[in-house]
Scaffold this motif. Structure first.
Motif, PDB file in Angstrom:
ATOM      1  N   GLY A 516       0.809  -1.207   0.000  1.00  0.00           N
ATOM      2  CA  GLY A 516       0.000   0.000   0.000  1.00  0.00           C
ATOM      3  C   GLY A 516       0.842   1.258   0.000  1.00  0.00           C
ATOM      4  N   SER A 517       1.948   1.230   0.754  1.00  0.00           N
ATOM      5  CA  SER A 517       2.827   2.402   0.807  1.00  0.00           C
ATOM      6  C   SER A 517       3.488   2.653  -0.539  1.00  0.00           C
ATOM      7  N   ILE A 518       3.897   1.579  -1.233  1.00  0.00           N
ATOM      8  CA  ILE A 518       4.484   1.739  -2.565  1.00  0.00           C
ATOM      9  C   ILE A 518       3.462   2.353  -3.515  1.00  0.00           C
ATOM     10  N   ALA A 519       2.227   1.851  -3.469  1.00  0.00           N
ATOM     11  CA  ALA A 519       1.183   2.389  -4.345  1.00  0.00           C
ATOM     12  C   ALA A 519       0.913   3.862  -4.044  1.00  0.00           C
ATOM     13  N   ASP A 520       0.918   4.233  -2.768  1.00  0.00           N
ATOM     14  CA  ASP A 520       0.670   5.631  -2.402  1.00  0.00           C
ATOM     15  C   ASP A 520       1.791   6.555  -2.869  1.00  0.00           C
ATOM     16  N   SER A 521       3.014   6.032  -2.937  1.00  0.00           N
ATOM     17  CA  SER A 521       4.169   6.869  -3.307  1.00  0.00           C
ATOM     18  C   SER A 521       4.404   6.920  -4.807  1.00  0.00           C
ATOM     19  N   LEU A 522       3.750   6.043  -5.556  1.00  0.00           N
ATOM     20  CA  LEU A 522       3.992   5.998  -7.002  1.00  0.00           C
ATOM     21  C   LEU A 522       3.675   7.312  -7.715  1.00  0.00           C
ATOM     22  N   PRO A 523       2.543   7.980  -7.411  1.00  0.00           N
ATOM     23  CA  PRO A 523       2.277   9.249  -8.122  1.00  0.00           C
ATOM     24  C   PRO A 523       3.377  10.283  -7.919  1.00  0.00           C
ATOM     25  N   LEU A 524       3.874  10.420  -6.688  1.00  0.00           N
ATOM     26  CA  LEU A 524       4.942  11.393  -6.435  1.00  0.00           C
ATOM     27  C   LEU A 524       6.213  11.012  -7.177  1.00  0.00           C
ATOM     28  N   ALA A 525       6.603   9.728  -7.093  1.00  0.00           N
ATOM     29  CA  ALA A 525       7.815   9.284  -7.778  1.00  0.00           C
ATOM     30  C   ALA A 525       7.676   9.446  -9.287  1.00  0.00           C
ATOM     31  N   GLY A 526       6.511   9.078  -9.832  1.00  0.00           N
ATOM     32  CA  GLY A 526       6.294   9.232 -11.265  1.00  0.00           C
ATOM     33  C   GLY A 526       6.289  10.687 -11.689  1.00  0.00           C
ATOM     34  N   GLY A 527       5.705  11.537 -10.867  1.00  0.00           N
ATOM     35  CA  GLY A 527       5.701  12.966 -11.194  1.00  0.00           C
ATOM     36  C   GLY A 527       7.097  13.555 -11.208  1.00  0.00           C
ATOM     37  N   ILE A 528       7.899  13.191 -10.213  1.00  0.00           N
ATOM     38  CA  ILE A 528       9.290  13.669 -10.180  1.00  0.00           C
ATOM     39  C   ILE A 528      10.043  13.190 -11.405  1.00  0.00           C
ATOM     40  N   LEU A 529       9.885  11.911 -11.722  1.00  0.00           N
ATOM     41  CA  LEU A 529      10.591  11.331 -12.870  1.00  0.00           C
ATOM     42  C   LEU A 529      10.194  12.028 -14.169  1.00  0.00           C
ATOM     43  N   ALA A 530       8.890  12.199 -14.373  1.00  0.00           N
ATOM     44  CA  ALA A 530       8.418  12.814 -15.612  1.00  0.00           C
ATOM     45  C   ALA A 530       8.875  14.268 -15.719  1.00  0.00           C
ATOM     46  N   LEU A 531       8.729  15.018 -14.635  1.00  0.00           N
ATOM     47  CA  LEU A 531       9.075  16.439 -14.681  1.00  0.00           C
ATOM     48  C   LEU A 531      10.564  16.653 -14.940  1.00  0.00           C
ATOM     49  N   VAL A 532      11.402  15.934 -14.201  1.00  0.00           N
ATOM     50  CA  VAL A 532      12.846  16.123 -14.365  1.00  0.00           C
ATOM     51  C   VAL A 532      13.293  15.668 -15.751  1.00  0.00           C
ATOM     52  N   THR A 533      12.731  14.563 -16.241  1.00  0.00           N
ATOM     53  CA  THR A 533      13.096  14.077 -17.570  1.00  0.00           C
ATOM     54  C   THR A 533      12.693  15.083 -18.648  1.00  0.00           C
ATOM     55  N   LEU A 534      11.485  15.636 -18.523  1.00  0.00           N
ATOM     56  CA  LEU A 534      11.034  16.634 -19.489  1.00  0.00           C
ATOM     57  C   LEU A 534      11.951  17.856 -19.489  1.00  0.00           C
ATOM     58  N   LEU A 535      12.319  18.316 -18.302  1.00  0.00           N
ATOM     59  CA  LEU A 535      13.173  19.495 -18.210  1.00  0.00           C
ATOM     60  C   LEU A 535      14.552  19.230 -18.811  1.00  0.00           C
ATOM     61  N   LEU A 536      15.130  18.074 -18.499  1.00  0.00           N
ATOM     62  CA  LEU A 536      16.467  17.775 -19.008  1.00  0.00           C
ATOM     63  C   LEU A 536      16.469  17.600 -20.521  1.00  0.00           C
ATOM     64  N   LEU A 537      15.467  16.908 -21.040  1.00  0.00           N
ATOM     65  CA  LEU A 537      15.423  16.710 -22.488  1.00  0.00           C
ATOM     66  C   LEU A 537      15.110  18.014 -23.218  1.00  0.00           C
ATOM     67  N   PHE A 538      14.329  18.895 -22.580  1.00  0.00           N
ATOM     68  CA  PHE A 538      14.122  20.213 -23.178  1.00  0.00           C
ATOM     69  C   PHE A 538      15.432  21.000 -23.194  1.00  0.00           C
ATOM     70  N   ALA A 539      16.173  20.950 -22.094  1.00  0.00           N
ATOM     71  CA  ALA A 539      17.462  21.641 -22.054  1.00  0.00           C
ATOM     72  C   ALA A 539      18.411  21.092 -23.114  1.00  0.00           C
ATOM     73  N   PHE A 540      18.335  19.787 -23.372  1.00  0.00           N
ATOM     74  CA  PHE A 540      19.227  19.168 -24.348  1.00  0.00           C
ATOM     75  C   PHE A 540      18.814  19.488 -25.776  1.00  0.00           C
ATOM     76  N   SER A 541      17.498  19.452 -26.047  1.00  0.00           N
ATOM     77  CA  SER A 541      17.021  19.532 -27.428  1.00  0.00           C
ATOM     78  C   SER A 541      16.411  20.874 -27.799  1.00  0.00           C
ATOM     79  N   GLY A 542      15.933  21.648 -26.812  1.00  0.00           N
ATOM     80  CA  GLY A 542      15.217  22.882 -27.117  1.00  0.00           C
ATOM     81  C   GLY A 542      13.806  22.645 -27.612  1.00  0.00           C
ATOM     82  N   SER A 543      13.333  21.407 -27.527  1.00  0.00           N
ATOM     83  CA  SER A 543      12.002  21.043 -28.014  1.00  0.00           C
ATOM     84  C   SER A 543      11.139  20.575 -26.849  1.00  0.00           C
ATOM     85  N   VAL A 544       9.824  20.754 -26.962  1.00  0.00           N
ATOM     86  CA  VAL A 544       8.906  20.175 -25.982  1.00  0.00           C
ATOM     87  C   VAL A 544       8.262  18.908 -26.527  1.00  0.00           C
TER      88      VAL A 544
END
Length: 753
Positions: A516-544
């Motif tokens: 249950g604790s893993i399931a509760d933490s998944l949205p936060l972990a997924g949000g961090i992963l998605a946001l940081v990945t989007l920012l880094l790839l934007f910095a690398f490519s200049g594209s969204v």
């Protein structure tokens, strides 16, 4: 920025190497003690804020017994025994052995009150239970060793008594895991050496990533040693550091060395070749490392010490591998110069033909896919979704002694208990009620009776007072604690209306709390992963668009890996026995590792496509050029990463097999189906839209000078056409990268790894 770094590393190459040697030596000395500081306890898998942890702490304070630990001695008797019979000599000796241990607070056998469930259904064996107080990891390992030796030394116990239970089971899971990991490393090392020689086409070049792996591992050990002063670090972190450090060192080394060989052929040994290498491949390595580190850092969003340790170990290892690749490796190449191609067969030193043949094949694949991009995009997506389809029926389980092979004592005890005993009295569900100062005994009794009526509950003990505010009720389950019926029963008990606030502990409740604790933490972990990945790839490519597309493709490849795991382990295919489900933490770890490496390979490819576009190529031609230049690198890196990780499938522990096979499959799928089919088809379908970003974000990209991190573009230099193996319609040519001040050179002899 990177060009300046390359020039500085060339000028100070000897000083940089001496400094790197000094730092590595210090890290070796300091990090050599890390294994003594690592933890390997059941609490590593708990959410420290969970109600089950609070319940265990209340029981421990009141009784001096740690509900999460304990011993089981399985004693086989010469004659069948039954409740009320006198204890045979072996049972008496087993009980005395446990009483002699200082950590044992209570010993229960079948002659004790309520101990009748400790006799096998056929009377051929009996259990002796030792309840213990809190123990450290070191104390648990030492106690397990001493008990095993005592059993061997006692003639009444030797050959008829086996040690099991929660504490020995967890210790032995760690021991078997370490043994299997060591064996996998030893088996995979010769294969890796041969593959490195073939991929790098020379002995000197092949040894470079191994050197990087050693340095990154030593730096990682020192980093983890620092972390142990501030937090609990699980022993599993070292295993991840080894596998990931070697894999990333190979990835980064392959990219840097391949590019250096290109520049060496174009410019000869000297500052220009190194500067161009760091300016191009070095930038790619930096962003690749950041994306992998971001994926693994998302694990720290989970409260469980085990997952946090794995995330921390991953970040430290990635940083260590990147530091060597960006600082130590360029300085080493500056010293080697053309000698990087030494100790290679003479035919391999003339690499132009084979390199162009390989690039021609990848170029041809890209052109073929981009002629019918919609068809190939739909085909690749359909294949990945089909592989992922078993994920719809996924179930999750925990790890206990039942996962051990039966030649291990705790595994044998767990198997016999599951087969020959009616009730799981050694692993009851423990209910702790916060009754306050004046509990109503009638309400407690009524609650216990309602719990006893739940399907899957074998028996319920009378309420026991723990202290002036808490009472405990034990419920014995019919089934093995981590089987589905037992978990269903505990969930049903948790739904029973309690007269007072209730907390639940025990093996089943602990696993349910973890899940249950893993399931509760998944949205936060997924949000961090998605946001940081989007920012880094934007910095690398200049594209969204490219970052969003990368997220989608990563989800497809990791989803396929999970579906593959369900099909192999839960459904029982490819020679593996069917399991009741996947171990709960395995999908989280596989996702983080696979997601990071998928983004890593995506950055490899995008970097070459961006260079080709900057040199004036059209969109489709740039994609074909990028895939031609990186196809063999990415595939080789994936195969080399999969060898040590995939060797984990030979482990005797199912959860280790799942981790190794899942990560290897995800990486291979990404390096083949995704990179060869999905990426070029989607790039062709979107065309110039791939590089779109809103005007404010483009301005931000320029304002942050992220575009200045890229090497200056040059006019493309024509190269010989692809090999005859490429399709006849494939007329696109490769391009040699160079600085604006360099004159065009013939790159027909450009070597690649």
């Amino acid at each position: 920025m990177f060009s300046a770094l390359g020039s500085a590393l060339h000028r100070r190459r000897v000083a940089v190497l001496l400094l790197a040697l000094l730092v590595t030596a210090l890290a070796t000395v300091y990090g050599g003690t890390v294994s003594e500081k690592l933890t390997n306890s059941l609490s590593d898998y708990d959410d420290p804020g969970g109600g089950n942890v609070a319940a265990r702490e209340i029981i421990g304070r009141a009784s001096g017994i740690d509900p999460q630990q304990g011993y089981l001695l399985l004693v086989e008797t010469d004659e069948p025994v039954a409740a009320g019979d006198p204890a045979p000599a072996a049972v008496t000796a087993a009980a005395e052995l446990l009483r002699s241990r200082p950590e044992v607070e209570q010993v229960v056998d079948y002659t004790s009150d309520g101990g009748s469930a400790l006799v096998a259904t056929d009377g051929s064996s009996t259990l002796v239970v030792g309840n213990v107080g809190a123990m450290t990891d070191q104390e648990s390992r030492k106690a397990e060793e001493l008990l095993q030796q005592a059993i061997k030394d006692d003639p009444d116990l030797r050959g008829r008594t086996w040690l099991g239970g929660a504490t020995p089971g967890h210790v032995q899971v760690g021991q078997v895991s370490d043994e299997d990991l060591t064996r996998a490393e030893l088996l995979s090392l010769p294969v890796i050496l041969v593959l490195l020689f073939l991929v790098f086409r020379g002995l000197v070049a092949a040894l470079v990533p191994l050197l990087g792996g050693i340095v990154s591992l030593l730096l990682s050990m020192a980093g983890l040693r620092v972390a142990t002063d501030f937090m609990n670090v699980s022993a599993g972190a070292m295993s991840l550091a080894f596998a990931l450090g070697l894999g990333l060192s190979i990835d980064f080394g392959l990219l840097i060395v391949s590019r250096y060989r290109d520049e060496l052929a174009a410019h000869g040994p000297g500052a220009q070749a190194l500067r161009r290498t760091v300016a191009t491949a070095g930038r790619t390595v930096l962003f690749s490392a950041l994306t992998v580190a971001a994926a693994l850092a998302a694990l720290t969003a989970f409260p469980h010490p085990y997952l946090r340790s794995m995330g921390l170990a991953g970040v430290i290892t990635v940083v260590s591998a990147a530091l060597f690749a960006l600082l130590g490796l360029p300085a080493f190449l500056a010293v080697l110069g053309a000698r990087i191609n030494s100790l290679a067969p003479r035919r391999w030193q003339r690499t132009a033909g084979s390199a162009q043949s390989t690039e021609g094949r990848w170029h041809g694949v890209a052109r073929t896919v981009m002629r019918r991009p919609a068809v190939f995009a739909l085909l690749a997506t359909a294949v990945l979704l089909a592989i992922a389809s078993p994920l719809a029926g996924v179930r999750f389980v925990g790890v206990d002694a039942t996962s051990l092979p039966q030649e291990i004592s705790a595994g044998r005890v767990a198997a016999v208990v599951d087969r020959d005993y009616d009730a799981q009295s050694a692993s009851p569900l423990q209910i702790v009620l916060d009754t306050g100062a004046a509990p109503d005994s009638a309400r407690l009794t009524d609650y216990a009776e309602r719990v006893a009526d739940v399907d899957g509950v074998e028996a319920v003990g009378a309420p026991v007072e723990l202290d002036d505010r808490h009472w405990q009720i034990d419920a014995v389950l019919t089934d093995n604690p981590l089987d589905d019926p037992a978990m269903d029963a505990v969930e049903a008990v948790q739904d029973v209306t309690a007269p007072y606030p209730a907390r639940f502990a025990g093996a089943t409740a602990d696993f349910l709390a973890q899940r249950g604790s893993i399931a509760d933490s998944l949205p936060l972990a997924g949000g961090i992963l998605a946001l940081v990945t989007l920012l880094l790839l934007f910095a690398f490519s200049g594209s969204v668009v490219l970052p969003l597309k990368a997220l989608l493709m990563n989800l497809l490849s990791t989803g396929a890996a999970f579906g593959f795991l369900v099909w192999v382990f839960q459904d029982g295919n490819l020679g593996f026995a069917a399991q009741s489900g996947l171990e709960a933490t395995t999908p989280v770890l596989v996702f983080a590792i696979a997601f990071g490496l998928s983004t890593d390979y995506n950055v490899f490819l995008l970097s070459r496509i961006k260079e080709a576009r900057a040199e004036g190529m059209g969109d489709r031609e740039a994609v074909a050029h990028g895939l031609a230049r990186t196809g063999s690198i990415v595939t080789s890196a994936a195969v080399l990463f999969c060898v040590p990780v995939g060797a984990l499938a030979l482990s005797r522990l199912v959860f280790i097999q799942e981790l190794g096979l899942g990560a290897a499959f995800a990486v291979l799928v990404d390096a083949t189906v995704v990179r060869a089919l999905l990426v070029p088809s989607l790039m062709a379908l979107l065309g110039k839209a791939n590089w779109w970003a809103p005007s404010p974000l483009r301005a931000l990209h320029r304002a942050l000078r992220l575009d200045r991190m890229e090497p200056p573009a040059t006019a493309p230099t024509p190269t010989p056409p692809p090999s005859p193996s490429a399709p006849a319609t494939d007329t696109a040519t490769d391009t040699a990268t160079d600085t604006a001040t360099d004159t065009a050179t013939d790159t027909a002899k450009t070597p690649t790894a």
